[in-house]
Design a protein around this motif. Structure first.
Motif, PDB file in Angstrom:
ATOM      1  N   CYS A  82      72.802  67.775   6.391  1.00 17.31           N
ATOM      2  CA  CYS A  82      72.405  66.377   6.631  1.00 17.31           C
ATOM      3  C   CYS A  82      73.022  65.439   5.595  1.00 17.31           C
ATOM      4  O   CYS A  82      73.422  64.318   5.922  1.00 17.31           O
TER       5      CYS A  82
ATOM      6  N   GLY B  19      64.047  66.715  17.556  1.00 17.74           N
ATOM      7  CA  GLY B  19      64.403  67.799  16.625  1.00 17.74           C
ATOM      8  C   GLY B  19      64.797  67.248  15.265  1.00 17.74           C
ATOM      9  O   GLY B  19      65.856  67.565  14.739  1.00 17.74           O
TER      10      GLY B  19
ATOM     11  N   GLY C 138      63.895  67.917  12.294  1.00 15.60           N
ATOM     12  CA  GLY C 138      64.082  68.885  11.200  1.00 15.60           C
ATOM     13  C   GLY C 138      63.450  68.419   9.914  1.00 15.60           C
ATOM     14  O   GLY C 138      62.252  68.152   9.828  1.00 15.60           O
TER      15      GLY C 138
ATOM     16  N   HIS D 269      67.677  62.555   8.067  1.00 17.93           N
ATOM     17  CA  HIS D 269      68.389  61.539   8.856  1.00 17.93           C
ATOM     18  C   HIS D 269      67.490  60.330   9.103  1.00 17.93           C
ATOM     19  O   HIS D 269      67.917  59.182   8.953  1.00 17.93           O
TER      20      HIS D 269
ATOM     21  N   GLU E  33      59.378  66.587  16.333  1.00 16.83           N
ATOM     22  CA  GLU E  33      59.702  68.013  16.158  1.00 16.83           C
ATOM     23  C   GLU E  33      58.788  68.835  17.049  1.00 16.83           C
ATOM     24  O   GLU E  33      57.752  68.354  17.502  1.00 16.83           O
ATOM     25  N   GLN E  34      59.169  70.086  17.264  1.00 16.70           N
ATOM     26  CA  GLN E  34      58.259  71.026  17.901  1.00 16.70           C
ATOM     27  C   GLN E  34      57.030  71.145  16.990  1.00 16.70           C
ATOM     28  O   GLN E  34      57.147  70.982  15.768  1.00 16.70           O
TER      29      GLN E  34
ATOM     30  N   LEU F 204      56.899  67.080  19.733  1.00 14.85           N
ATOM     31  CA  LEU F 204      57.628  67.049  21.012  1.00 14.85           C
ATOM     32  C   LEU F 204      58.514  68.281  21.149  1.00 14.85           C
ATOM     33  O   LEU F 204      59.444  68.494  20.372  1.00 14.85           O
ATOM     34  N   ALA F 205      58.190  69.111  22.147  1.00 11.25           N
ATOM     35  CA  ALA F 205      59.093  70.187  22.571  1.00 11.25           C
ATOM     36  C   ALA F 205      59.699  69.703  23.876  1.00 11.25           C
ATOM     37  O   ALA F 205      58.969  69.398  24.823  1.00 11.25           O
ATOM     38  N   VAL F 206      61.021  69.609  23.936  1.00 11.35           N
ATOM     39  CA  VAL F 206      61.637  68.893  25.060  1.00 11.35           C
ATOM     40  C   VAL F 206      61.418  69.593  26.396  1.00 11.35           C
ATOM     41  O   VAL F 206      61.521  68.968  27.447  1.00 11.35           O
ATOM     42  N   ASP F 207      61.090  70.905  26.355  1.00 11.02           N
ATOM     43  CA  ASP F 207      60.887  71.602  27.619  1.00 11.02           C
ATOM     44  C   ASP F 207      59.440  71.525  28.108  1.00 11.02           C
ATOM     45  O   ASP F 207      59.105  72.080  29.147  1.00 11.02           O
TER      46      ASP F 207
ATOM     47  N   ALA G   1      70.491  65.523  16.506  1.00 10.02           N
ATOM     48  CA  ALA G   1      71.590  66.122  15.747  1.00 10.02           C
ATOM     49  C   ALA G   1      71.421  67.628  15.660  1.00 10.02           C
ATOM     50  O   ALA G   1      70.342  68.126  15.276  1.00 10.02           O
ATOM     51  N   ASN G   2      72.487  68.325  16.003  1.00 12.98           N
ATOM     52  CA  ASN G   2      72.535  69.790  15.834  1.00 12.98           C
ATOM     53  C   ASN G   2      71.385  70.518  16.498  1.00 12.98           C
ATOM     54  O   ASN G   2      70.819  71.461  15.928  1.00 12.98           O
ATOM     55  N   THR G   3      71.042  70.083  17.693  1.00 14.27           N
ATOM     56  CA  THR G   3      69.935  70.712  18.425  1.00 14.27           C
ATOM     57  C   THR G   3      70.406  71.450  19.679  1.00 14.27           C
ATOM     58  O   THR G   3      69.826  72.483  20.016  1.00 14.27           O
TER      59      THR G   3
ATOM     60  N   ILE H 171      71.034  75.102  19.544  1.00 16.51           N
ATOM     61  CA  ILE H 171      69.847  75.909  19.223  1.00 16.51           C
ATOM     62  C   ILE H 171      69.003  76.122  20.483  1.00 16.51           C
ATOM     63  O   ILE H 171      68.304  77.120  20.619  1.00 16.51           O
ATOM     64  N   MET H 172      69.076  75.159  21.390  1.00 18.42           N
ATOM     65  CA  MET H 172      68.275  75.227  22.625  1.00 18.42           C
ATOM     66  C   MET H 172      68.980  76.095  23.659  1.00 18.42           C
ATOM     67  O   MET H 172      70.207  76.062  23.773  1.00 18.42           O
TER      68      MET H 172
ATOM     69  N   THR I 276      66.682  74.521  28.421  1.00 18.25           N
ATOM     70  CA  THR I 276      66.053  73.559  27.500  1.00 18.25           C
ATOM     71  C   THR I 276      66.968  72.350  27.300  1.00 18.25           C
ATOM     72  O   THR I 276      66.505  71.209  27.213  1.00 18.25           O
TER      73      THR I 276
HETATM   74  C1  LIG Z   1      69.580  73.054  13.372  1.00 21.73           C
HETATM   75  S1  LIG Z   1      68.091  72.196  13.421  1.00 21.73           S
HETATM   76  C2  LIG Z   1      68.639  70.508  13.243  1.00 21.73           C
HETATM   77  C3  LIG Z   1      67.613  69.665  12.563  1.00 21.73           C
HETATM   78  C4  LIG Z   1      68.057  68.240  12.231  1.00 21.73           C
HETATM   79  N1  LIG Z   1      68.246  67.452  13.428  1.00 21.73           N
HETATM   80  C5  LIG Z   1      69.308  68.250  11.404  1.00 21.73           C
HETATM   81  O1  LIG Z   1      70.336  67.703  11.825  1.00 21.73           O
HETATM   82  O2  LIG Z   1      69.251  68.798  10.295  1.00 21.73           O
HETATM   83  C6  LIG Z   1      67.635  72.291  15.131  1.00 21.73           C
HETATM   84  C7  LIG Z   1      66.309  71.638  15.450  1.00 21.73           C
HETATM   85  O3  LIG Z   1      66.094  71.663  16.871  1.00 21.73           O
HETATM   86  C8  LIG Z   1      64.713  71.800  17.087  1.00 21.73           C
HETATM   87  N2  LIG Z   1      64.460  72.311  18.430  1.00 21.73           N
HETATM   88  C9  LIG Z   1      64.828  73.503  18.940  1.00 21.73           C
HETATM   89  N3  LIG Z   1      64.336  73.657  20.185  1.00 21.73           N
HETATM   90  C10 LIG Z   1      63.636  72.522  20.472  1.00 21.73           C
HETATM   91  C11 LIG Z   1      62.879  72.077  21.592  1.00 21.73           C
HETATM   92  N4  LIG Z   1      62.718  72.839  22.681  1.00 21.73           N
HETATM   93  N5  LIG Z   1      62.309  70.848  21.540  1.00 21.73           N
HETATM   94  C12 LIG Z   1      62.443  70.077  20.433  1.00 21.73           C
HETATM   95  N6  LIG Z   1      63.147  70.439  19.337  1.00 21.73           N
HETATM   96  C13 LIG Z   1      63.723  71.654  19.364  1.00 21.73           C
HETATM   97  C14 LIG Z   1      64.278  72.789  16.005  1.00 21.73           C
HETATM   98  O4  LIG Z   1      62.894  72.749  15.780  1.00 21.73           O
HETATM   99  C15 LIG Z   1      65.105  72.354  14.813  1.00 21.73           C
HETATM  100  O5  LIG Z   1      64.444  71.439  13.980  1.00 21.73           O
END
Ligand SMILES: C[S@@+](CC[C@H](N)C(=O)[O-])C[C@H]1O[C@@H](n2cnc3c(N)ncnc32)[C@H](O)[C@@H]1O
Length: 203
Positions: A7, A32, A34, A38, A55-56, A87-90, A106-108, A111-112, A116
């Motif tokens: 970040c 997300g 984190g 940011h 965040e989740q 908030l969990a987007v799914d 950012a950077n999410t 991971i999903m 998702t």
């Molecule tokens: C690599 S981290 C990035 C965090 C931050 N945005 C950053 O740039 O440092 C990925 C983030 O996506 C979030 N995330 C993953 N699946 C998610 C979901 N279904 N709904 C919401 N957030 C989710 C995780 O909890 C995590 O905080």
């Protein structure tokens, strides 16, 4: 408190894109968030910005810790950082009503899982005001081709950890976004082979 070195490296290049592409006086939902770095930085740098971090559920307490400590330190004139939202987007019922001028994440996407990501794009479109913008930062491939060796290695690493994760492809993202009522607006290259993809919600 959570701390992300990435970040610190990417926040200034992202800020330049937000300055260019966020409508003035924006209300932004971040997905997300984190560590919240940011969220704190952008509300300190951009005037008249209302930023809603999320965040989740399991990630809300550490995120809220930073917001409580740093959220009211030197905000830019007229800007405000709101308390973190779960908030969990799914989970369709967890999305706030909006409307927001922008959704930022950012950077999410890598991971999903794929379904998702689809839920993320559809949910973002739902909460955006007509003409509102979705800005998605991260590494992306184009039509199955990685833009850099480092992104190919990162993709392989993610998939070895969990086959559902992986660098997302712009062709698939644009297909899903179009289905949700989002039109491509810009694709901005950033350092370290990352980009910001920007869509606009159809009016
Ligand atoms: C690599 S981290 C990035 C965090 C931050 N945005 C950053 O740039 O440092 C990925 C983030 O996506 C979030 N995330 C993953 N699946 C998610 C979901 N279904 N709904 C919401 N957030 C989710 C995780 O909890 C995590 O905080």
């Amino acid at each position: 408190m959570l701390f992300s070195p990435a970040c610190e490296r990417n926040r200034s290049p992202i800020l330049a894109v937000l300055r260019r592409w966020l409508p003035a006086g924006s209300t932004v939902l971040e997905v997300g968030s984190g560590s919240g770095q940011h969220a704190v930085f952008f509300t300190q740098e951009i005037p008249r910005l209302i930023w809603q971090p999320s965040e989740q559920a399991s990630g809300v307490p550490p995120l809220q810790e930073r917001i409580a400590l740093e959220g009211s330190l030197r905000p830019a004139p007229g800007s405000r950082l709101l308390p973190a939202l779960s908030l969990a987007v799914d989970a369709t019922d967890a999305w706030p009503a909006g409307p927001y001028s922008a959704v930022f994440s950012a950077n999410t996407a890598h991971i999903m899982g794929e379904s998702t990501v689809a839920a993320f794009l559809a949910g973002s479109a739902r909460v955006l005001a007509p003409g509102g913008r979705l800005l998605l930062y991260g590494p992306f491939s184009d039509n199955g081709v990685h833009t850099a060796e480092s992104n190919a290695a990162f993709d392989a690493h993610l998939r070895s950890l969990d086959p559902a994760m992986g660098v997302r492809d712009t062709v698939e993202l644009h297909r899903l976004a179009g289905r949700s009522g989002l039109e491509p607006l810009a694709d901005v290259p950033l350092p370290a082979n990352n980009r910001i993809l920007i869509w606009s919600r159809r009016g």
